[in-house]
Design a protein around this motif. Structure first.
Motif, PDB file in Angstrom:
ATOM      1  N   LYS A  63       0.771  -1.172  -0.251  1.00  0.00           N
ATOM      2  CA  LYS A  63      -0.038  -0.072   0.080  1.00  0.00           C
ATOM      3  C   LYS A  63       0.828   1.254  -0.072  1.00  0.00           C
ATOM      4  N   LEU A  64       2.110   1.191   0.577  1.00  0.00           N
ATOM      5  CA  LEU A  64       2.919   2.372   0.576  1.00  0.00           C
ATOM      6  C   LEU A  64       3.254   2.461  -0.946  1.00  0.00           C
ATOM      7  N   GLY A  65       3.553   1.673  -1.451  1.00  0.00           N
ATOM      8  CA  GLY A  65       4.082   1.530  -3.011  1.00  0.00           C
ATOM      9  C   GLY A  65       2.906   2.246  -3.832  1.00  0.00           C
ATOM     10  N   THR A  66       1.495   2.086  -3.666  1.00  0.00           N
ATOM     11  CA  THR A  66       0.390   2.709  -3.971  1.00  0.00           C
ATOM     12  C   THR A  66       0.480   4.163  -3.921  1.00  0.00           C
ATOM     13  N   ILE A  67       0.752   4.422  -2.505  1.00  0.00           N
ATOM     14  CA  ILE A  67       0.791   5.898  -2.316  1.00  0.00           C
ATOM     15  C   ILE A  67       1.893   6.496  -2.962  1.00  0.00           C
ATOM     16  N   ILE A  68       2.990   6.185  -3.149  1.00  0.00           N
ATOM     17  CA  ILE A  68       4.070   6.628  -3.898  1.00  0.00           C
ATOM     18  C   ILE A  68       3.686   7.000  -5.475  1.00  0.00           C
ATOM     19  N   GLU A  69       3.168   5.781  -5.807  1.00  0.00           N
ATOM     20  CA  GLU A  69       2.700   6.010  -7.161  1.00  0.00           C
ATOM     21  C   GLU A  69       1.638   7.002  -7.462  1.00  0.00           C
ATOM     22  N   GLU A  70       0.615   7.056  -6.673  1.00  0.00           N
ATOM     23  CA  GLU A  70      -0.476   8.295  -6.617  1.00  0.00           C
ATOM     24  C   GLU A  70       0.125   9.761  -6.555  1.00  0.00           C
ATOM     25  N   GLY A  71       1.062   9.787  -5.536  1.00  0.00           N
ATOM     26  CA  GLY A  71       1.806  10.820  -5.312  1.00  0.00           C
ATOM     27  C   GLY A  71       2.480  11.359  -6.578  1.00  0.00           C
ATOM     28  N   ASP A  72       3.325  10.413  -7.207  1.00  0.00           N
ATOM     29  CA  ASP A  72       3.857  10.882  -8.247  1.00  0.00           C
ATOM     30  C   ASP A  72       3.119  11.279  -9.456  1.00  0.00           C
ATOM     31  N   GLU A  73       1.864  10.449  -9.535  1.00  0.00           N
ATOM     32  CA  GLU A  73       1.045  10.922 -10.692  1.00  0.00           C
ATOM     33  C   GLU A  73       0.453  12.279 -10.452  1.00  0.00           C
ATOM     34  N   THR A  74      -0.060  12.476  -9.176  1.00  0.00           N
ATOM     35  CA  THR A  74      -0.406  13.664  -8.878  1.00  0.00           C
ATOM     36  C   THR A  74       0.702  15.099  -9.237  1.00  0.00           C
ATOM     37  N   MET A  75       1.879  14.748  -8.821  1.00  0.00           N
ATOM     38  CA  MET A  75       2.881  15.671  -9.452  1.00  0.00           C
ATOM     39  C   MET A  75       2.895  15.907 -10.722  1.00  0.00           C
ATOM     40  N   PHE A  76       2.757  14.657 -11.598  1.00  0.00           N
ATOM     41  CA  PHE A  76       2.673  14.844 -12.914  1.00  0.00           C
ATOM     42  C   PHE A  76       1.615  15.708 -13.501  1.00  0.00           C
ATOM     43  N   TRP A  77       0.303  15.617 -12.844  1.00  0.00           N
ATOM     44  CA  TRP A  77      -0.681  16.413 -13.150  1.00  0.00           C
ATOM     45  C   TRP A  77      -0.573  17.535 -13.032  1.00  0.00           C
ATOM     46  N   LEU A  78       0.093  18.145 -11.916  1.00  0.00           N
ATOM     47  CA  LEU A  78       0.449  19.309 -11.452  1.00  0.00           C
ATOM     48  C   LEU A  78       1.105  20.086 -12.444  1.00  0.00           C
ATOM     49  N   GLU A  79       2.175  19.317 -13.054  1.00  0.00           N
ATOM     50  CA  GLU A  79       3.057  19.626 -14.153  1.00  0.00           C
ATOM     51  C   GLU A  79       2.481  20.128 -15.200  1.00  0.00           C
ATOM     52  N   VAL A  80       1.408  19.022 -15.489  1.00  0.00           N
ATOM     53  CA  VAL A  80       0.647  19.213 -17.051  1.00  0.00           C
ATOM     54  C   VAL A  80      -0.131  20.675 -16.782  1.00  0.00           C
ATOM     55  N   ILE A  81      -0.654  20.833 -15.607  1.00  0.00           N
ATOM     56  CA  ILE A  81      -1.639  22.056 -15.384  1.00  0.00           C
ATOM     57  C   ILE A  81      -1.015  23.147 -15.880  1.00  0.00           C
ATOM     58  N   VAL A  82       0.261  23.361 -15.084  1.00  0.00           N
ATOM     59  CA  VAL A  82       1.432  24.449 -15.602  1.00  0.00           C
ATOM     60  C   VAL A  82       1.790  24.425 -17.058  1.00  0.00           C
ATOM     61  N   GLU A  83       2.331  23.421 -17.365  1.00  0.00           N
ATOM     62  CA  GLU A  83       2.917  23.455 -18.622  1.00  0.00           C
ATOM     63  C   GLU A  83       1.755  23.477 -19.554  1.00  0.00           C
ATOM     64  N   ALA A  84       0.603  23.349 -19.647  1.00  0.00           N
ATOM     65  CA  ALA A  84      -0.363  23.550 -20.488  1.00  0.00           C
ATOM     66  C   ALA A  84      -1.190  24.870 -20.508  1.00  0.00           C
ATOM     67  N   GLY A  85      -0.433  25.671 -19.329  1.00  0.00           N
ATOM     68  CA  GLY A  85      -1.030  27.034 -19.284  1.00  0.00           C
ATOM     69  C   GLY A  85      -2.303  27.050 -18.817  1.00  0.00           C
ATOM     70  N   ILE A  86      -2.734  26.179 -17.923  1.00  0.00           N
ATOM     71  CA  ILE A  86      -4.076  26.120 -17.231  1.00  0.00           C
ATOM     72  C   ILE A  86      -4.073  27.073 -16.131  1.00  0.00           C
ATOM     73  N   LEU A  87      -2.984  26.955 -15.265  1.00  0.00           N
ATOM     74  CA  LEU A  87      -2.788  27.801 -13.942  1.00  0.00           C
ATOM     75  C   LEU A  87      -1.334  27.967 -14.066  1.00  0.00           C
ATOM     76  N   GLU A  88      -0.963  29.155 -13.386  1.00  0.00           N
ATOM     77  CA  GLU A  88       0.406  29.701 -13.235  1.00  0.00           C
ATOM     78  C   GLU A  88       1.117  28.807 -12.188  1.00  0.00           C
ATOM     79  N   LYS A  89       2.323  28.770 -12.432  1.00  0.00           N
ATOM     80  CA  LYS A  89       2.966  27.814 -11.650  1.00  0.00           C
ATOM     81  C   LYS A  89       3.088  28.329  -9.975  1.00  0.00           C
ATOM     82  N   ARG A  90       3.170  29.590  -9.686  1.00  0.00           N
ATOM     83  CA  ARG A  90       3.058  30.089  -8.586  1.00  0.00           C
ATOM     84  C   ARG A  90       1.582  29.665  -7.788  1.00  0.00           C
TER      85      ARG A  90
END
Length: 119
Positions: A63-90
Motif C-alpha cells: 500500500k505504501l507503494g501505491t501511495i508513492i505511485e499516486e503521489g507521483d502521478e499527482t505531481m505529474f498532473w500538476l506539472e501538466v496543469i502548469v505546462e499547458a497554461g491552465i494555471l500559473e506555476k505560483r
C-alpha cells in the motif's frame, strides 16, 4: 513524523487538491485533467489510511507503494496543469512541493519497512 501526523498531512493535502480542482474551468480538457488530479491526489490520503490498517507487513509495504505511485502521478498532473497554461506555476507550486514531501516521507517509510521485513 509519526503515523497520525502523516495521516493528517495527507488529509489536508487531499482537501487542497479538492480546492484546486474546483478552481479549474469546466471545459472538456480541464475537467478531464481535474478528474485525474482529483483521483490521484485524494487517493494518497485514503491509501495511507488503508496502509495503516494493513493485514500484514507485506500488505502495508504494498500500500505504501501505491501511495508513492499516486503521489507521483499527482505531481505529474500538476506539472501538466502548469505546462499547458491552465494555471500559473505560483498557483500550484506549494501543492507540488507538498506532494513531493509526502512522496519522500512514504519512500523512506517503505524503505525502512522493507529493511525490517527482511530482518
Amino acid at each position: 513524523m509519526d503515523s497520525e501526523d502523516l495521516k493528517l498531512k495527507t488529509k489536508k493535502f487531499a482537501l487542497r487538491i479538492i480546492k484546486l480542482t474546483k478552481a479549474l474551468n469546466r471545459d472538456n480538457v480541464e475537467r478531464r485533467i481535474g478528474d485525474q488530479v482529483l483521483r490521484s491526489g485524494t487517493s494518497v490520503a485514503s491509501n495511507y489510511r488503508a496502509a495503516l490498517r494493513g493485514k500484514s507487513r507485506s500488505d502495508f509495504i504494498s500500500k505504501l507503494g501505491t501511495i508513492i505511485e499516486e503521489g507521483d502521478e499527482t505531481m505529474f498532473w500538476l506539472e501538466v496543469i502548469v505546462e499547458a497554461g491552465i494555471l500559473e506555476k505560483r498557483m500550484v507550486s506549494d501543492l507540488y512541493k507538498e506532494a513531493n514531501e509526502i512522496v519522500s516521507i512514504v519512500v523512506k517509510t517503505r524503505d525502512t519497512a522493507l529493511k525490517n521485513h527482511k530482518s
